[in-house]
Each structure stands twice: as structure tokens, then as C-alpha cells.
Design a protein around this motif. Structure first.
Motif, PDB file in Angstrom:
ATOM      1  N   ALA A  92       0.838  -1.205   0.000  1.00 54.49           N
ATOM      2  CA  ALA A  92       0.000   0.000   0.000  1.00 54.49           C
ATOM      3  C   ALA A  92       0.870   1.250   0.000  1.00 54.49           C
ATOM      4  CB  ALA A  92      -0.933  -0.007   1.208  1.00 54.49           C
ATOM      5  N   THR A  93       0.314   2.335  -0.509  1.00 55.10           N
ATOM      6  CA  THR A  93       1.076   3.572  -0.710  1.00 55.10           C
ATOM      7  C   THR A  93       1.275   4.350   0.590  1.00 55.10           C
ATOM      8  OG1 THR A  93      -0.950   4.779  -1.231  1.00 55.10           O
ATOM      9  CG2 THR A  93       0.253   3.860  -3.092  1.00 55.10           C
ATOM     10  N   TRP A  94       2.443   4.917   0.749  1.00 60.88           N
ATOM     11  CA  TRP A  94       2.791   5.880   1.798  1.00 60.88           C
ATOM     12  C   TRP A  94       2.913   5.263   3.188  1.00 60.88           C
ATOM     13  CZ3 TRP A  94       4.730   9.732  -0.696  1.00 60.88           C
ATOM     14  CH2 TRP A  94       4.152  10.207  -1.878  1.00 60.88           C
ATOM     15  N   ARG A  95       3.647   5.935   3.988  1.00 58.38           N
ATOM     16  CA  ARG A  95       3.766   5.619   5.416  1.00 58.38           C
ATOM     17  C   ARG A  95       2.398   5.466   6.086  1.00 58.38           C
ATOM     18  NH1 ARG A  95       2.491   4.790   9.583  1.00 58.38           N
ATOM     19  NH2 ARG A  95       3.178   5.493  11.640  1.00 58.38           N
ATOM     20  N   MET A  96       1.444   6.323   5.670  1.00 58.90           N
ATOM     21  CA  MET A  96       0.134   6.335   6.337  1.00 58.90           C
ATOM     22  C   MET A  96      -0.602   5.006   6.250  1.00 58.90           C
ATOM     23  SD  MET A  96      -2.239   8.642   3.752  1.00 58.90           S
ATOM     24  CE  MET A  96      -2.085   8.458   1.970  1.00 58.90           C
ATOM     25  N   SER A  97      -0.206   4.142   5.310  1.00 59.70           N
ATOM     26  CA  SER A  97      -0.920   2.871   5.136  1.00 59.70           C
ATOM     27  C   SER A  97      -0.492   1.805   6.138  1.00 59.70           C
ATOM     28  CB  SER A  97      -0.687   2.334   3.722  1.00 59.70           C
ATOM     29  OG  SER A  97       0.687   2.014   3.529  1.00 59.70           O
ATOM     30  N   ALA A 101      -1.764   0.180  -8.300  1.00 55.87           N
ATOM     31  CA  ALA A 101      -2.470   1.376  -7.839  1.00 55.87           C
ATOM     32  C   ALA A 101      -1.509   2.547  -7.887  1.00 55.87           C
ATOM     33  CB  ALA A 101      -3.019   1.178  -6.433  1.00 55.87           C
ATOM     34  N   ALA A 102      -2.088   3.764  -7.937  1.00 49.73           N
ATOM     35  CA  ALA A 102      -1.298   4.978  -8.150  1.00 49.73           C
ATOM     36  C   ALA A 102      -1.576   6.016  -7.073  1.00 49.73           C
ATOM     37  CB  ALA A 102      -1.639   5.571  -9.510  1.00 49.73           C
ATOM     38  N   THR A 103      -0.622   6.901  -6.877  1.00 52.51           N
ATOM     39  CA  THR A 103      -0.803   8.100  -6.075  1.00 52.51           C
ATOM     40  C   THR A 103       0.012   9.211  -6.718  1.00 52.51           C
ATOM     41  OG1 THR A 103      -0.442   9.129  -3.913  1.00 52.51           O
ATOM     42  CG2 THR A 103       1.040   7.347  -4.497  1.00 52.51           C
ATOM     43  N   GLY A 104      -0.470  10.435  -6.583  1.00 51.65           N
ATOM     44  CA  GLY A 104       0.254  11.559  -7.169  1.00 51.65           C
ATOM     45  C   GLY A 104      -0.688  12.481  -7.897  1.00 51.65           C
ATOM     46  N   LEU A 105      -0.151  13.232  -8.837  1.00 53.39           N
ATOM     47  CA  LEU A 105      -0.969  14.211  -9.549  1.00 53.39           C
ATOM     48  C   LEU A 105      -1.866  13.500 -10.561  1.00 53.39           C
ATOM     49  CD1 LEU A 105      -1.625  17.201  -9.884  1.00 53.39           C
ATOM     50  CD2 LEU A 105      -0.049  17.213 -11.826  1.00 53.39           C
ATOM     51  N   GLY A 106      -3.133  13.336 -10.167  1.00 52.75           N
ATOM     52  CA  GLY A 106      -4.080  12.570 -10.967  1.00 52.75           C
ATOM     53  C   GLY A 106      -4.220  13.036 -12.393  1.00 52.75           C
ATOM     54  N   GLY A 110       3.918  15.776 -13.526  1.00 50.03           N
ATOM     55  CA  GLY A 110       3.683  15.912 -12.089  1.00 50.03           C
ATOM     56  C   GLY A 110       4.355  14.791 -11.320  1.00 50.03           C
ATOM     57  N   GLU A 111       4.209  14.855 -10.009  1.00 42.08           N
ATOM     58  CA  GLU A 111       4.750  13.806  -9.146  1.00 42.08           C
ATOM     59  C   GLU A 111       3.819  12.611  -9.169  1.00 42.08           C
ATOM     60  OE1 GLU A 111       5.002  15.611  -5.297  1.00 42.08           O
ATOM     61  OE2 GLU A 111       6.767  16.796  -5.842  1.00 42.08           O
ATOM     62  N   PHE A 112       4.366  11.413  -9.359  1.00 43.24           N
ATOM     63  CA  PHE A 112       3.540  10.237  -9.123  1.00 43.24           C
ATOM     64  C   PHE A 112       4.322   8.983  -8.788  1.00 43.24           C
ATOM     65  CE2 PHE A 112       4.066   9.088 -13.584  1.00 43.24           C
ATOM     66  CZ  PHE A 112       3.887  10.266 -14.296  1.00 43.24           C
ATOM     67  N   SER A 113       3.630   8.053  -8.157  1.00 46.76           N
ATOM     68  CA  SER A 113       4.217   6.819  -7.641  1.00 46.76           C
ATOM     69  C   SER A 113       3.212   5.694  -7.849  1.00 46.76           C
ATOM     70  CB  SER A 113       4.499   6.951  -6.142  1.00 46.76           C
ATOM     71  OG  SER A 113       5.235   8.126  -5.887  1.00 46.76           O
ATOM     72  N   LEU A 114       3.722   4.543  -8.259  1.00 42.32           N
ATOM     73  CA  LEU A 114       2.870   3.388  -8.521  1.00 42.32           C
ATOM     74  C   LEU A 114       3.329   2.186  -7.710  1.00 42.32           C
ATOM     75  CD1 LEU A 114       0.595   3.393 -10.918  1.00 42.32           C
ATOM     76  CD2 LEU A 114       2.242   5.256 -11.022  1.00 42.32           C
ATOM     77  N   ILE A 115       2.389   1.357  -7.314  1.00 44.61           N
ATOM     78  CA  ILE A 115       2.713   0.100  -6.638  1.00 44.61           C
ATOM     79  C   ILE A 115       2.084  -1.057  -7.412  1.00 44.61           C
ATOM     80  CG2 ILE A 115       2.919   1.094  -4.318  1.00 44.61           C
ATOM     81  CD1 ILE A 115       0.065   0.017  -3.742  1.00 44.61           C
ATOM     82  N   ALA A 116       2.683  -2.235  -7.300  1.00 47.90           N
ATOM     83  CA  ALA A 116       2.136  -3.402  -7.998  1.00 47.90           C
ATOM     84  C   ALA A 116       2.441  -4.670  -7.229  1.00 47.90           C
ATOM     85  CB  ALA A 116       2.725  -3.503  -9.405  1.00 47.90           C
ATOM     86  N   MET A 117       1.587  -5.665  -7.404  1.00 43.21           N
ATOM     87  CA  MET A 117       1.827  -7.001  -6.845  1.00 43.21           C
ATOM     88  C   MET A 117       1.278  -8.022  -7.827  1.00 43.21           C
ATOM     89  SD  MET A 117       0.828  -8.488  -3.068  1.00 43.21           S
ATOM     90  CE  MET A 117       2.309  -7.861  -2.275  1.00 43.21           C
TER      91      MET A 117
END
Lengths: 318, 318
Positions: free
Chosen positions: A8-13, A201-206, A251-258
């Protein structure tokens, strides 16, 4: 025990991911793990880009976006611009059971949640209101780009029955215009899952993520034989170059995958924390950076980083 | 004259496509051609799934979705659940010039249009209201699936400067729930364009189209070397099979595509009319059907078909 995994994305997860890992260990479904993970993030008042405590739009209203996708069936549900609802992810998951009307926006989304008994509450905390007031005052004094802060919680789970699920939730870009929607509720951009392949899943500038349908592309690359890390690297870094060449900026963005083996990957053009656990590895928080030759450098987060983060999110406001 | 081309979904696109062809002949931009084509469809009161005269949602409100994408830069703009606005496509195109806040939904989208001087009007015609009232009465008498009618105008243009643009506009699924959004405003699902490759657009049951990100996939297949027709066939027919196997059903949908040479293709699982013109061929209306071995049968529409269509859309209502 069969294999399982979650990322999951970010420390907050992290706290949600610990709960999701427990559920997966006990043979619960990937869908339940994703919903539980995201609910935890939505509930925590100090995470200012998701759920309760999320920062409001330009008009001072917390408008949230969320989505859920079942990788077994491709069933999806999503909401955008929903207000006053405690758990947008749960509304999205409920909508994913509909064959029609599975993506609702604006007052229609909020009405649906109320009609179907989802808990409503004022999602604007005193702290979020103060941050918004400070930002407005600052923008009145200085001519700044008003937009920063767009951290979506995106979560993937693989359960012991080999099902994949993915979900997203966000209060969106801080100071966004009323009704603005990013990538988080959009299939293929903010999320995608196929239980025979993998999920992303993605996070960043949509606004920029949706120009590349990056979550779909990562799953497609995994279907074509890439590992999750290869898929993330091959989807994200060339697209950033393409955006810079053709659109003039990225923009800024980050992706995760499994994937279906519980292998995982990430790619990012910023400093990007994420949390991950599998049947082979305990829950941990890692930090990723873009590296040379379109690759990603990943290392454990330091105690110093975590302490500074904790201090920052709870910092007294002027 | 350099090559140019334009293709658009359904019989309803024809008059707009004739206007777009004229613009392209005169070296106007693909973006202008797409906007003009779609405006014509939005304005015509007898097309009951787009713009003025579009059928309302369950509550009797005409809520519209539209999107625009510039294939040179990947810039996109979109609106969903917008009300009272004469030309949703023009709002979408204006939003595509924003780096932030380029996709607006619900009241935020309507407010933006008003603030920026777009013409507003009551989009519910007496005829559309009557169709809605009749449908409500019918649903009270019989237990039917309330949903049918979901014809989006999707339009692609290639101009003499080798730029591609794509746009979509729809009043969405007839009798939809308030706030329901389909694929039309969603990048990669309803539309996608890359001026170095080609463009695609979709019409049909949005809830199922977005499960496959079909417009993105078609453009990707063209980038990998497929002709537009091969790309449409290879993206659409296997996905329909996959949906039937994994989701248990597949809604109706149809896709159109054009590449940088002005070559075009379509794929569909229903009887699907579309219009097309290129620098080599005059504007015409064609009709497509799914055929054997995952292929598409395309033939000219007959005068009888056109006469029956004209009669149907203007039929006096009980």
C-alpha cells in the motif's frame, strides 16, 4: 499456509496494512483486507489527504474519491466528490456489486451513501480547517501555485485463495476546485486488478497519471511476463519522459504493484514511502527513489525518518 | 492536400462529421473538428442520448458526461454529471487546457461552466420528458430491467498537420441513478489519443467498458503495429469473452479507432452504425456487426435502414 501479500502507498498505510496482514493470515478475502486497510487510513485524523482530517477543496469542503476493484471478476465500484461519508472505500465496494450505476459522483454519490445506511459525519477536522485557513491567507499574500498535497492511499491484497483486490481513497488535491476528480476513482489510471495476473495502484498528480493509464499498463506488462518491479519501471519512467517531451512537464507520481505470486514492485519520481507484507516477510515500511537508468532504489525507512514524519503530521499549527 | 480523416460513433454523428470533414479539408485543427462534430450532435433534439433532448436520469434530471483529449500533448479535460450546459464537449475542451482541475464533476462542473460563460439552458425537452414519464409508468406496471439506451457520441479527427484529437459526449444511461458516470469521461476507457500512434473511442455500457480500458488498449495495439481494425478486433472480442467467463456477462459495446495514416477500424457486439470520412473517401454511414472468428463485418447502411431510423427517432409518442 498458502502465500498471501499486501502492499500500500505511503507511510500512512502501515497500521492498516498490519491489520490487513492479520486478516490475510487468517484466510480472509483480499477484498476484506483492502477495505480494512483503507478504512484505517480514512479514520486517522492526522493523515491529511484521506478521509477524516483530509484537507478541503478551495471552498472549504472535504470532497473525497474512492474506488474498489475485484480482480476475480473485474467488478468495480467508485465514488467521486462524495461528502460527509466516513468510509468512501466502503461505498465504493458496495457499488462494485452493481452491474449498473457502479460509479457515482457528487450529490448523487452522497445521497446513495445516506440511503444505504453508511455512516455520515463532518469530515472537516479543526486541524484541517486551520491548514486551509492558513493556506488561503498565504495565497492572498503571495502568488503561489496553490496546489500541493495529493497523497492517495492505494492498497493491493492477494489472499490465500489467489484472489487479488485493489482499492483507493483520497480527499484529493488540496485547494482543488469544487468537483475536481483525480485518477484515484478511474479504472486503469488509479487502480487495476486481474486475479490471473496482478494488480496496481497509483498516487500523485491525478491529472497526469490519467494521461497514461498507468495502473492498467503495469498489469498488462505483468501479463506479458514482467515482474512487478520490471512492470513498474517500464510503465512509469518512459511515460514520465514522454510527458516531459510532449506535455512539457510531468507531475509527481508513484505506482505500486503485486502479482499472483505475492512479488511486488514500485516506481516513483519522488521520495515515496510504502508498506508491504507477504507470507514470507513481516509488515515493513520502505522508501523508494527514482534511480539511474529508469530504475527504482528501495531501502528500509530509518527510525529518524519515522520520527520526523510523526512530528510533522502532528506539528502544532500557528 | 495532406491526408486527414474523421470517424464517429452511430448514425447520429453523420451531420457533424460532414461539418468536421469540411473543417479538416480547409486545414483546421483536429481539435476544432472534434468539437464541431460533437456540438452538432449535442444540439440536435431528436438524438436522445446526447446533449439537448438527451434522456434524463431516474429523477428526471439530464446529467451529462463529456471528455476531450489532445493527442499531441495527452492533455485531457472532462466533465461528469454536468447539468444545464448546452455544450458539455466545449467545457471539457476548455478544461483540457488546465494543468490542475481538468476533470470536474457534479455541481462543481456546472458552476465552472457558468463562471466561464458557457451557454446554459434547460436540456430536458418535452419529448425527452414524455419518454421518461412513459418509462416510469411502464416500470411501475412491469418488473423490467430499467436500463437501456447508452449511446455516446465518440469522435476522432486526424488533421492535415498530423494531429489527432478525440472527444465524447453523452447524457448517459437512460434512467440511471443520480450521479452515475459511465466510461465516456474516463481516460483510456471512453477515449484515448496519441498523435504519434492513433486514437480510439467507445460507446455502450460504460460499467463494462471501464473494466477493460478498451480505448487505451486499442491505441496500445496500434503502437505495437496493429492496423486500426486489427487493434479493435484484438482488444474487443477477447475482452468480451473474458468478461463473460469472469464476470458472467458482458454489456453491449462498440469501439472506433483511427491511426496516423487515416486508416480506421471498429469492433462491436451489437448492430453498430458509424460515420467516417477521409481525404480519400467522402462522408458515409456504415453499419458493423460482430462476425465469425473475432472479426467485424462492415457494410454500407441501406436507404431502408436510414428511413426507418428517421421515422423511429421522430415517432409520435403516446
Amino acid at each position: 499456509m498458502n502465500k498471501w501479500g499486501t502492499i500500500a502507498t505511503w507511510r500512512m498505510s502501515y497500521e492498516g496494512l498490519v491489520a490487513a496482514s492479520q486478516l490475510l493470515t487468517e484466510q480472509n478475502s483480499a477484498a476484506d483486507a483492502v477495505e480494512t486497510l483503507i478504512q484505517k487510513v480514512e479514520s486517522y485524523q492526522y493523515y491529511k489527504s484521506v478521509g477524516y482530517g483530509g484537507l478541503p477543496n478551495e471552498a472549504g469542503v472535504v470532497q473525497m474519491d474512492a474506488a474498489f476493484m475485484d480482480g476475480d471478476t473485474f467488478a468495480q465500484g467508485a465514488v467521486a466528490g462524495i461528502e460527509d461519508v466516513q468510509h468512501p472505500i466502503s461505498v465504493a465496494r458496495a457499488l462494485s456489486r452493481n452491474h449498473y450505476n457502479s460509479f457515482l459522483v457528487g450529490t448523487g454519490a452522497t445521497q446513495y451513501a445516506k440511503l444505504h445506511g453508511f455512516t455520515t459525519t463532518n469530515m472537516l477536522t479543526a486541524r484541517a480547517k486551520k491548514i486551509w485557513e492558513n493556506r488561503r491567507a498565504q495565497l492572498r499574500r503571495q502568488s503561489l501555485n496553490p496546489y500541493d498535497g495529493h497523497d492517495t492511499v492505494g492498497a493491493i491484497a492477494l489472499d490465500q485463495q489467489n484472489s487479488l483486490a485493489v482499492g483507493t481513497s483520497t480527499s484529493g488535491l488540496f485547494m482543488k476546485k469544487p468537483g475536481r476528480v483525480g485518477d484515484s476513482p478511474l479504472s486503469g489510471s488509479g487502480f487495476y486488478a486481474d486475479s490471473q495476473v496482478g494488480a496496481a495502484a497509483a498516487t500523485g498528480l491525478g491529472e497526469d497519471i490519467m494521461k497514461g493509464c498507468l495502473s492498467y499498463e503495469i498489469v498488462r506488462l505483468m501479463a506479458a511476463g514482467c515482474s512487478p518491479q520490471q512492470a513498474c519501471d517500464q510503465a512509469v519512467y518512459p511515460f514520465i519522459q514522454k510527458l516531459q517531451q510532449r506535455y512539457g512537464q510531468a507531475g509527481e507520481f508513484s505506482l505500486i504493484a503485486m502479482n499472483t505470486k505475492g512479488q511486488w514492485g514500485v516506481a516513483t519520481n519522488v521520495e515515496f514511502t510504502f508498506s508491504v507484507a507477504t507470507s514470507q516477510s513481516h509488515p515493513q515500511i520502505l522508501i523508494a527513489y527514482p534511480a539511474e537508468q529508469q530504475s527504482t532504489k528501495i531501502q528500509p525507512v530509518t527510525p529518524e525518518w519515522l520520527a520526523a514524519y510523526e512530528k510533522r503530521i502532528k506539528k502544532p499549527l500557528d
